[in-house]
Motif scaffolding. Structure first.
Motif, PDB file in Angstrom:
ATOM      1  N   HIS A   1       0.848  -1.187   0.000  1.00  0.00           N
ATOM      2  CA  HIS A   1       0.000   0.000   0.000  1.00  0.00           C
ATOM      3  C   HIS A   1       0.885   1.240   0.000  1.00  0.00           C
ATOM      4  O   HIS A   1       2.011   1.210   0.499  1.00  0.00           O
ATOM      5  CB  HIS A   1      -0.906   0.014   1.233  1.00  0.00           C
ATOM      6  CG  HIS A   1      -1.556  -1.302   1.513  1.00  0.00           C
ATOM      7  ND1 HIS A   1      -1.015  -2.216   2.394  1.00  0.00           N
ATOM      8  CD2 HIS A   1      -2.676  -1.873   1.002  1.00  0.00           C
ATOM      9  CE1 HIS A   1      -1.783  -3.296   2.424  1.00  0.00           C
ATOM     10  NE2 HIS A   1      -2.795  -3.117   1.588  1.00  0.00           N
TER      11      HIS A   1
ATOM     12  N   ILE B   1      -4.631   3.574  -0.794  1.00  0.00           N
ATOM     13  CA  ILE B   1      -4.958   3.850   0.608  1.00  0.00           C
ATOM     14  C   ILE B   1      -5.750   2.670   1.146  1.00  0.00           C
ATOM     15  O   ILE B   1      -6.747   2.265   0.541  1.00  0.00           O
ATOM     16  CB  ILE B   1      -5.787   5.136   0.754  1.00  0.00           C
ATOM     17  CG1 ILE B   1      -5.016   6.344   0.206  1.00  0.00           C
ATOM     18  CG2 ILE B   1      -6.189   5.364   2.208  1.00  0.00           C
ATOM     19  CD1 ILE B   1      -5.870   7.590   0.075  1.00  0.00           C
ATOM     20  N   ARG B   2      -5.318   2.121   2.255  1.00  0.00           N
ATOM     21  CA  ARG B   2      -6.071   1.048   2.903  1.00  0.00           C
ATOM     22  C   ARG B   2      -6.451   1.492   4.304  1.00  0.00           C
ATOM     23  O   ARG B   2      -5.608   1.954   5.074  1.00  0.00           O
ATOM     24  CB  ARG B   2      -5.260  -0.239   2.971  1.00  0.00           C
ATOM     25  CG  ARG B   2      -6.029  -1.377   3.636  1.00  0.00           C
ATOM     26  CD  ARG B   2      -5.342  -2.708   3.498  1.00  0.00           C
ATOM     27  NE  ARG B   2      -6.206  -3.772   3.993  1.00  0.00           N
ATOM     28  CZ  ARG B   2      -6.191  -5.007   3.536  1.00  0.00           C
ATOM     29  NH1 ARG B   2      -5.368  -5.336   2.559  1.00  0.00           N
ATOM     30  NH2 ARG B   2      -6.998  -5.922   4.043  1.00  0.00           N
ATOM     31  N   ILE B   3      -7.722   1.301   4.643  1.00  0.00           N
ATOM     32  CA  ILE B   3      -8.236   1.672   5.957  1.00  0.00           C
ATOM     33  C   ILE B   3      -8.724   0.409   6.650  1.00  0.00           C
ATOM     34  O   ILE B   3      -9.666  -0.244   6.191  1.00  0.00           O
ATOM     35  CB  ILE B   3      -9.384   2.687   5.840  1.00  0.00           C
ATOM     36  CG1 ILE B   3      -8.912   3.948   5.106  1.00  0.00           C
ATOM     37  CG2 ILE B   3      -9.935   3.036   7.219  1.00  0.00           C
ATOM     38  CD1 ILE B   3     -10.028   4.907   4.748  1.00  0.00           C
TER      39      ILE B   3
ATOM     40  N   ILE C   1     -10.229  12.632   3.283  1.00  0.00           N
ATOM     41  CA  ILE C   1      -9.310  12.125   2.266  1.00  0.00           C
ATOM     42  C   ILE C   1      -9.652  12.809   0.951  1.00  0.00           C
ATOM     43  O   ILE C   1     -10.774  12.688   0.447  1.00  0.00           O
ATOM     44  CB  ILE C   1      -9.422  10.595   2.133  1.00  0.00           C
ATOM     45  CG1 ILE C   1      -9.039   9.922   3.462  1.00  0.00           C
ATOM     46  CG2 ILE C   1      -8.541  10.087   0.998  1.00  0.00           C
ATOM     47  CD1 ILE C   1      -9.255   8.422   3.473  1.00  0.00           C
TER      48      ILE C   1
ATOM     49  N   VAL D   1      -6.746  12.193  -4.673  1.00  0.00           N
ATOM     50  CA  VAL D   1      -6.003  10.936  -4.761  1.00  0.00           C
ATOM     51  C   VAL D   1      -5.961  10.489  -6.221  1.00  0.00           C
ATOM     52  O   VAL D   1      -7.002  10.390  -6.882  1.00  0.00           O
ATOM     53  CB  VAL D   1      -6.672   9.842  -3.902  1.00  0.00           C
ATOM     54  CG1 VAL D   1      -5.965   8.500  -4.085  1.00  0.00           C
ATOM     55  CG2 VAL D   1      -6.694  10.257  -2.434  1.00  0.00           C
TER      56      VAL D   1
ATOM     57  N   SER E   1      -4.615   7.218  -8.335  1.00  0.00           N
ATOM     58  CA  SER E   1      -4.182   5.851  -8.053  1.00  0.00           C
ATOM     59  C   SER E   1      -4.103   5.016  -9.318  1.00  0.00           C
ATOM     60  O   SER E   1      -4.948   5.127 -10.211  1.00  0.00           O
ATOM     61  CB  SER E   1      -5.163   5.197  -7.076  1.00  0.00           C
ATOM     62  OG  SER E   1      -4.941   3.803  -6.980  1.00  0.00           O
TER      63      SER E   1
ATOM     64  N   ILE F   1      -8.991   3.395  -2.899  1.00  0.00           N
ATOM     65  CA  ILE F   1      -9.229   3.372  -1.457  1.00  0.00           C
ATOM     66  C   ILE F   1      -9.904   2.049  -1.125  1.00  0.00           C
ATOM     67  O   ILE F   1     -10.967   1.731  -1.670  1.00  0.00           O
ATOM     68  CB  ILE F   1     -10.112   4.544  -0.995  1.00  0.00           C
ATOM     69  CG1 ILE F   1      -9.432   5.882  -1.315  1.00  0.00           C
ATOM     70  CG2 ILE F   1     -10.400   4.434   0.502  1.00  0.00           C
ATOM     71  CD1 ILE F   1     -10.271   7.092  -0.955  1.00  0.00           C
TER      72      ILE F   1
ATOM     73  N   ILE G   1     -14.733  11.749   1.761  1.00  0.00           N
ATOM     74  CA  ILE G   1     -13.836  11.318   0.687  1.00  0.00           C
ATOM     75  C   ILE G   1     -14.200  12.137  -0.541  1.00  0.00           C
ATOM     76  O   ILE G   1     -15.342  12.111  -0.994  1.00  0.00           O
ATOM     77  CB  ILE G   1     -13.979   9.810   0.409  1.00  0.00           C
ATOM     78  CG1 ILE G   1     -13.525   8.992   1.628  1.00  0.00           C
ATOM     79  CG2 ILE G   1     -13.184   9.413  -0.833  1.00  0.00           C
ATOM     80  CD1 ILE G   1     -13.786   7.500   1.497  1.00  0.00           C
TER      81      ILE G   1
ATOM     82  N   VAL H   1     -11.221  11.471  -5.977  1.00  0.00           N
ATOM     83  CA  VAL H   1     -10.435  10.240  -6.110  1.00  0.00           C
ATOM     84  C   VAL H   1     -10.515   9.788  -7.562  1.00  0.00           C
ATOM     85  O   VAL H   1     -11.611   9.613  -8.105  1.00  0.00           O
ATOM     86  CB  VAL H   1     -10.968   9.129  -5.181  1.00  0.00           C
ATOM     87  CG1 VAL H   1     -10.168   7.843  -5.370  1.00  0.00           C
ATOM     88  CG2 VAL H   1     -10.937   9.587  -3.729  1.00  0.00           C
TER      89      VAL H   1
ATOM     90  N   LEU I   1     -13.243   2.895  -5.046  1.00  0.00           N
ATOM     91  CA  LEU I   1     -13.577   2.752  -3.626  1.00  0.00           C
ATOM     92  C   LEU I   1     -14.107   1.351  -3.401  1.00  0.00           C
ATOM     93  O   LEU I   1     -15.159   0.981  -3.926  1.00  0.00           O
ATOM     94  CB  LEU I   1     -14.606   3.801  -3.213  1.00  0.00           C
ATOM     95  CG  LEU I   1     -15.019   3.857  -1.744  1.00  0.00           C
ATOM     96  CD1 LEU I   1     -13.821   3.966  -0.819  1.00  0.00           C
ATOM     97  CD2 LEU I   1     -15.969   5.030  -1.516  1.00  0.00           C
TER      98      LEU I   1
ATOM     99  N   HIS J   1     -17.943   1.967  -4.830  1.00  0.00           N
ATOM    100  CA  HIS J   1     -18.146   3.086  -3.919  1.00  0.00           C
ATOM    101  C   HIS J   1     -19.629   3.300  -3.646  1.00  0.00           C
ATOM    102  O   HIS J   1     -20.496   2.934  -4.419  1.00  0.00           O
ATOM    103  CB  HIS J   1     -17.483   4.361  -4.446  1.00  0.00           C
ATOM    104  CG  HIS J   1     -18.235   5.070  -5.529  1.00  0.00           C
ATOM    105  ND1 HIS J   1     -17.926   4.916  -6.855  1.00  0.00           N
ATOM    106  CD2 HIS J   1     -19.273   5.941  -5.463  1.00  0.00           C
ATOM    107  CE1 HIS J   1     -18.739   5.673  -7.575  1.00  0.00           C
ATOM    108  NE2 HIS J   1     -19.564   6.299  -6.756  1.00  0.00           N
TER     109      HIS J   1
END
Length: 405
Positions: free
Chosen positions: A279, A313-315, A336, A339, A341, A347, A358, A361, A371, A402
């Protein structure tokens, strides 16, 4: 000594570690500055080769001025450690006003033949490289001595303008540190190194790790490539653990202690990738430990076509080893934004997230998703999601996951 209260190890005698220690001893009672410049010695070697960690007290500034400091093959220790912690120090007393500043080309470089690499569950010579593998009397796993810069319970601190190459584990690790500024750090590590012409695996080469109890910290501009996560906020405390041993973090911790929460962190301008496909930024807190009030503004995934990271991004995480999905409310107050990616997930939410935003992204991977709610929508509540977009998808690629709850 060229300026009042500024001390250069070149003005002292002994081994490289002894010269640096003497400069620190001279500066400490004056609340002064140690400025390490290019090594000057009769043998002509320009690189400082240290056998043990540079131990920094509070009320001191260390300047690394256009030079390289390398761990020797004899060292099994950090590059730099706050002097309030270490083996046998069961009570880590707080220190304040510690500043580590690079000027120009300031480099911290791992050993040519590291004695140990990886974290505390990596066996040397089996999972991660180390010349201590199989040696009687030597610890056969990694431990906190493999961290590059290790600070514990340091308040009002600065770390800035450094390039950290081939760290033996996490390049920078902070435990219970507060009121800090971390700025302009660059990393270079890929989880694999050629040592004597043979590819060797070196695990856990994170860039910057903020551990349990860190709060009120600004992180501005992290760049480069790492073997593991480039930036990780990891609040892990699954049981009581003492300080001063090699079995745990150097400062120890108490299970479900609110002081272990990570909060009030601002992160700006993360530009890089994980060479081993992990990540770029990871947020991980175990059940019972909170992670709140986190701002991440600006992440650009620079991975080449040959590398696809698991997530930008990892949550959180669903794994029982980390306590499973955190209860709603333990991970909250995230913002956030902005972003870009190329990872499989821009994410990925593997734990819980609530009361967050968020916004902005872009997933540039036609086989990825912007997402990805791995733990399920029930753990993603009261999160405002806006301006989240995927690049045109290839036929058969997964749909965007998402949602707005």
């Amino acid at each position: 000594m060229h300026e009042r209260n500024v001390f250069d190890p070149n003005d002292f005698q002994g081994s490289d570690s002894e010269r640096i220690a003497q400069a620190l001893a001279a500066a400490a009672p004056r609340h002064g500055t140690v400025r390490i410049t290019r090594r000057d010695a009769a043998d002509g070697r320009a690189v400082w080769l240290i056998d043990e960690a540079i131990l920094l007290p509070g009320n001191l500034t260390l300047i690394i001025d256009n030079c390289t400091i390398q761990l020797s093959d004899r060292a099994r220790d950090n590059f730099i450690r706050s002097a309030n912690c270490g083996i046998g120090i069961a009570d880590v007393e707080p220190i304040e006003n510690l500043h580590i500043l690079g000027v120009g080309n300031a480099v911290l470089l791992g050993a040519e033949h590291p004695r140990a690499t990886g974290d505390a569950v990596k066996t040397l010579g089996v999972r991660s490289y180390g010349t201590d593998a199989g040696k009687p009397g030597e610890r056969q796993t990694g431990d906190w001595r493999n961290m590059g810069i290790l600070l514990a319970r340091v308040h009002n601190f600065t770390i800035e303008n450094l390039l950290i190459k081939e760290a033996h584990c996490w390049a920078v690790s902070l435990e219970k540190c507060t009121r800090g500024v971390i700025r302009n750090l660059a990393f270079h590590a890929t989880q694999t190194r050629l040592i004597d012409g043979v590819p060797q695996t070196i695990l856990n080469q994170d860039g910057l790790d903020l551990r349990a109890g860190c709060r009120d910290i600004l992180i501005d501009t992290l760049t480069g490539v790492t073997g593991d996560d480039l930036l990780a906020l990891t609040g892990i405390c699954l049981r009581d653990s003492p300080a001063g041993t090699l079995d745990h973090g150097v400062s120890g911790g108490r299970f479900r202690d609110p002081a272990n929460d990570i909060q009030n962190i601002i992160i700006r301008n993360v530009i890089g990738y994980s060479a081993a496909g992990h990540h770029i930024v990871r947020f991980l807190n175990t059940a019972g430990l909170g992670m709140r009030n986190i701002v991440l503004d600006g992440l650009i995934d620079t991975s080449p076509e040959t590398v696809t990271d698991h997530a930008a991004i990892r949550i959180g995480d669903t794994q029982p080893a980390w306590g499973g999905v955190t209860p709603l409310g333990d991970t909250s107050g995230f913002q956030i934004r902005n972003v870009f990616s190329k990872a499989r997930s821009a994410i990925l939410v593997g734990g819980s997230l609530c009361d967050s935003v968020i916004d902005g992204v872009f997933n540039a991977n036609p086989e990825g998703v912007a997402l990805n709610l791995v733990s399920g929508a029930e753990y993603f509540q009261q999160v405002d999601v806006a301006h989240v977009r995927d690049v045109a998808r290839k036929p058969g690629a997964a749909e965007v996951a998402h949602t707005k709850a």
